[in-house]
Design an enzyme around this catalytic site. Structure first.
Site, short mmCIF file in Angstrom:
data_model
loop_
_atom_site.label_atom_id
_atom_site.label_comp_id
_atom_site.label_asym_id
_atom_site.label_seq_id
_atom_site.Cartn_x
_atom_site.Cartn_y
_atom_site.Cartn_z
N GLY A 153 23.00 21.66 17.32
CA GLY A 153 22.76 23.15 17.34
C GLY A 153 21.51 23.27 16.96
CB CYS A 154 20.14 26.31 15.33
SG CYS A 154 18.47 26.90 14.64
CG PHE A 155 15.30 22.33 15.76
CD1 PHE A 155 15.05 23.66 15.20
CD2 PHE A 155 14.59 21.93 16.80
CE1 PHE A 155 13.88 24.46 16.01
CE2 PHE A 155 13.50 22.51 17.53
CZ PHE A 155 13.15 23.84 17.15
CD1 TRP A 156 14.39 25.74 12.75
CD2 TRP A 156 15.30 27.84 12.99
NE1 TRP A 156 13.68 26.76 13.48
CE2 TRP A 156 14.04 27.95 13.45
CE3 TRP A 156 16.08 29.09 12.85
CZ2 TRP A 156 13.86 28.87 14.15
CZ3 TRP A 156 15.72 30.35 13.44
CH2 TRP A 156 14.23 30.31 14.22
CG HIS B 119 24.18 24.67 11.35
ND1 HIS B 119 22.88 25.07 11.63
CD2 HIS B 119 24.64 23.64 12.56
CE1 HIS B 119 22.65 24.61 12.86
NE2 HIS B 119 23.64 23.68 13.24
#
Length: 159
Positions: free
Chosen positions: A9-12, A156
């Site tokens: 998902g979002c890499f952050w 997340h």
């Protein structure tokens, strides 16, 4: 030093969780798996590049194993959600493990099978891809350590 590459998902958020692991020397947000001519965030986020948002993890195998990193990966995203994590929708947010060696491939496949057999996700199918590593494109600097730099909660959820 060893390298592992994960997309969840979002890499952050993925980067944030790996940075917390003792033995992880660096975690860099970037793109992998698509058209190598397209490697800027504004293009990748459109979902047409074929890239996934990934985190490349550099780690000391004397302190943390690839198997332990897999546990962090499985614990911090939904591997049954095809091309989506929460509100992030598209192939760029797919669940993927890019393996760097035959051993990583075998360990990733074994851990995926063990997770499926555990019953944690019920009857839902684990859709995580396990594919050979490709060219890593480091994301723009403002994406690196984004959650920490901006004093944000993780994007997340721990499942």
């Amino acid at each position: 030093m060893a390298i592992a590459t994960f997309g969840g998902g979002c890499f952050w958020g993925v980067e944030y969780f790996f940075r917390q692991v003792p033995g992880v020397l660096n975690a860099s947000s970037g793109y992998m798996g698509g058209d190598d001519r397209i490697n800027r965030y504004e293009e990748v986020k459109q979902g047409n590049s074929g890239h996934a948002e990934v985190v490349q993890v550099e780690f000391d195998e004397a302190q943390v194993s690839f198997t332990e990193l897999l546990q962090v990966f499985w614990r911090n995203h939904n591997p049954t959600s095809l091309n989506r994590q929460g509100g992030d929708i598209g192939t760029q947010y797919r669940s993927v493990i890019f393996f760097h060696s035959k051993e990583q491939k075998e360990q990733a496949e074994a851990s995926k099978l063990a997770l499926a057999r555990s019953g944690k996700w019920g009857q839902r199918h684990i859709v995580t891809e396990i594919v050979p590593v490709k060219q890593f494109h480091r994301a723009e600097e403002y994406h690196q350590d984004y959650i920490q730099k901006n004093n944000l909660p993780s994007c997340h959820l721990e499942y």
